[in-house]
Design a protein around this motif. Sequence first.
Motif, PDB file in Angstrom:
ATOM      1  N   ASP A 255     -32.624  14.269 -29.068  1.00  0.00           N
ATOM      2  CA  ASP A 255     -31.664  14.717 -30.074  1.00  0.00           C
ATOM      3  C   ASP A 255     -32.278  14.525 -31.465  1.00  0.00           C
ATOM      4  OD1 ASP A 255     -31.651  12.038 -30.050  1.00  0.00           O
ATOM      5  OD2 ASP A 255     -29.514  11.767 -29.688  1.00  0.00           O
ATOM      6  N   SER A 256     -31.642  15.060 -32.509  1.00  0.00           N
ATOM      7  CA  SER A 256     -32.301  15.099 -33.815  1.00  0.00           C
ATOM      8  C   SER A 256     -32.448  13.696 -34.389  1.00  0.00           C
ATOM      9  CB  SER A 256     -31.495  15.973 -34.774  1.00  0.00           C
ATOM     10  OG  SER A 256     -30.332  15.257 -35.151  1.00  0.00           O
ATOM     11  N   GLN A 258     -31.858  12.660 -37.377  1.00  0.00           N
ATOM     12  CA  GLN A 258     -30.677  12.250 -38.129  1.00  0.00           C
ATOM     13  C   GLN A 258     -29.642  11.623 -37.216  1.00  0.00           C
ATOM     14  OE1 GLN A 258     -32.291  14.986 -38.561  1.00  0.00           O
ATOM     15  NE2 GLN A 258     -32.676  15.273 -40.765  1.00  0.00           N
ATOM     16  N   GLN A 259     -29.430  12.290 -36.104  1.00  0.00           N
ATOM     17  CA  GLN A 259     -28.407  11.803 -35.195  1.00  0.00           C
ATOM     18  C   GLN A 259     -28.794  10.448 -34.596  1.00  0.00           C
ATOM     19  OE1 GLN A 259     -27.485  14.638 -32.111  1.00  0.00           O
ATOM     20  NE2 GLN A 259     -25.409  14.832 -32.922  1.00  0.00           N
ATOM     21  N   ALA A 260     -30.084  10.292 -34.275  1.00  0.00           N
ATOM     22  CA  ALA A 260     -30.517   9.083 -33.591  1.00  0.00           C
ATOM     23  C   ALA A 260     -30.483   7.869 -34.508  1.00  0.00           C
ATOM     24  CB  ALA A 260     -31.922   9.292 -33.023  1.00  0.00           C
ATOM     25  N   GLY A 263     -26.681   7.915 -37.326  1.00  0.00           N
ATOM     26  CA  GLY A 263     -25.325   8.032 -36.820  1.00  0.00           C
ATOM     27  C   GLY A 263     -24.903   9.489 -36.691  1.00  0.00           C
ATOM     28  N   ALA A 264     -23.879   9.726 -35.890  1.00  0.00           N
ATOM     29  CA  ALA A 264     -23.502  11.088 -35.531  1.00  0.00           C
ATOM     30  C   ALA A 264     -22.750  11.817 -36.639  1.00  0.00           C
ATOM     31  CB  ALA A 264     -22.647  11.077 -34.272  1.00  0.00           C
ATOM     32  N   GLU A 265     -22.232  11.028 -37.683  1.00  0.00           N
ATOM     33  CA  GLU A 265     -21.378  11.721 -38.667  1.00  0.00           C
ATOM     34  C   GLU A 265     -22.157  12.647 -39.583  1.00  0.00           C
ATOM     35  OE1 GLU A 265     -22.271   7.663 -40.528  1.00  0.00           O
ATOM     36  OE2 GLU A 265     -21.829   8.489 -38.560  1.00  0.00           O
ATOM     37  N   LEU A 266     -23.488  12.444 -39.684  1.00  0.00           N
ATOM     38  CA  LEU A 266     -24.266  13.297 -40.598  1.00  0.00           C
ATOM     39  C   LEU A 266     -24.432  14.711 -40.041  1.00  0.00           C
ATOM     40  CD1 LEU A 266     -27.045  10.981 -42.026  1.00  0.00           C
ATOM     41  CD2 LEU A 266     -25.370  12.293 -43.312  1.00  0.00           C
TER      42      LEU A 266
END
Lengths: 266, 263
Positions: A255-256, A258-260, A263-266
């Motif tokens: 997964d990207s 940013q997500q890793a 956090g998932a909110e971005l």
Amino acid sequence: MENLIEINNLTFRRSGRLIYDDISINIVKGKTTAIMGPSGIGKTTMLRLMGGQLLPDSGDVKFKGESIPNMSRKRLFEVRRQMSMLFQSGALFTDMTVFDNIAFPLREHTRLSESLIETIVMLKLQAVGLRGAAQLMPAELSGGMARRAALARAIALDPDMIMYDEPFAGQDPISMGVLVKLIKAFNDALQLTSVVVTHDVTEVMSIADYVYILAEKKVIGSGTPEQIRNSQSPLVQQFLEGKADGPVPFHYPADSVQQAFLGAEL
Amino acid sequence: MSWAVNWISNIGAATINRITVFGRATLMLIGAIIAKPQPAKLIPLTIKQLYVVGVQSLLIIIVSGLFIGMVMALQGYTILVGYGAEGSLGPMVALSLLRELGPVVTALLFAGRAGSALTAEIGLMKATEQLSSLEMMAVDPLRRVIAPRLWAGIIAMPMLALIFSAVGILGGHLVGVDWLGVDYGSYWSIMQSTVDWNKDVMNGVIKSIVFAFVVTWIATFKGYDSVPTSEGISKATTETVVFSSLAVLGLDFILTALMFGIE
């Protein structure tokens, strides 16, 4: 040019995972064919398909015009006497001396006298430069010597074809040079057909007559070493030059970033 | 209801999986010992394996047999002497050994000593591509590697079990007669008159042949079918010992019931 092996539209799956998707490869008689590709794409699997140790899901593998997957076990064993394989580990029998290892196929498949077998074994060992090591056990050999001993065993029955599985992997520059020289010499002197599976680009390009590059389940490039070097394909160029990133990505799919990390909110 | 469906389908999957493994094991067995045997090649290889699995297991069998015979005599004596029946020590030791302990303990020791070694050896031959290279040299590994080991196990274990029983009876003599003072003549003569050749000795041998077959089959198959990694071989070796031991104990009950249970 006569083909010794013809692989036509071969598809192969292992435990549901697609390894080869509709691949066709020809091995020309008397020539050295290299099959290259990144590790983990199943180059060894290709040799096992040629040797009939694995069966394709579809498509055909022909040896001298005969379909290997459709052969009876008896016929397959007869055909295998004409081919030979050098395994990556050498696969010498650890409970026998080097001499007995090389005598093994002769004792199994011929009715030659013991004195004649001794002469043949010593000739084969002389060819790979290990006549002095005949009475050593495989555990006493260095990695390079073990592979040369295995090579002597592979040519013991004077096969029509030898398949080399990663012959240069884990070798120091000297034994690598020795192996390159031996493969070339056997091919020229014994009129063998050689199939070399490897990812050591420079070594194999110096001896191969024809090259196939496998990646992403397909043949991504094929031709003489000259044609391959001049190939426009970015995938082929990445492989030849050993670039870390390119069409074959540096990162295993994930997964990207940013997500890793954020956090998932971005 | 979905958990129930899942539960049932898991049972189904596990069953199919077990049956598949059993099928593969049977195919290996057929390929190794039934399909076209070649005695000229098989016999010298089997003799070599007899040395490895048989002769090299002798020490552990003799030592264990001696101690088990000694313990049985000691335990038996303390009970029998209360009834003034210590003269029956000989048949007690001999019958327990010949009917039960000889075949069973030998099979358990054999699984631990020789079975695990067979699995590890064949598993490592697979991991180091020796089995593959045999195939590529047009030599059938089932006949070359598996068959001699199977035969050697099947031949060696009944002999080991008899040696175990014989040494155990001598151990019983050592403790019962030499140490505790049971009469020499009654130890041997009551044993001779009680032990029956067919019922006791041969039944023990039959048990031993069955155990030998099962243990060696499990050991060779586990090696041949192992995942060729260090973890896979360690798992296969453990499974050989666990499965063979359970199979021996379970079969022992069935065989005992058939041989001695119903008069």
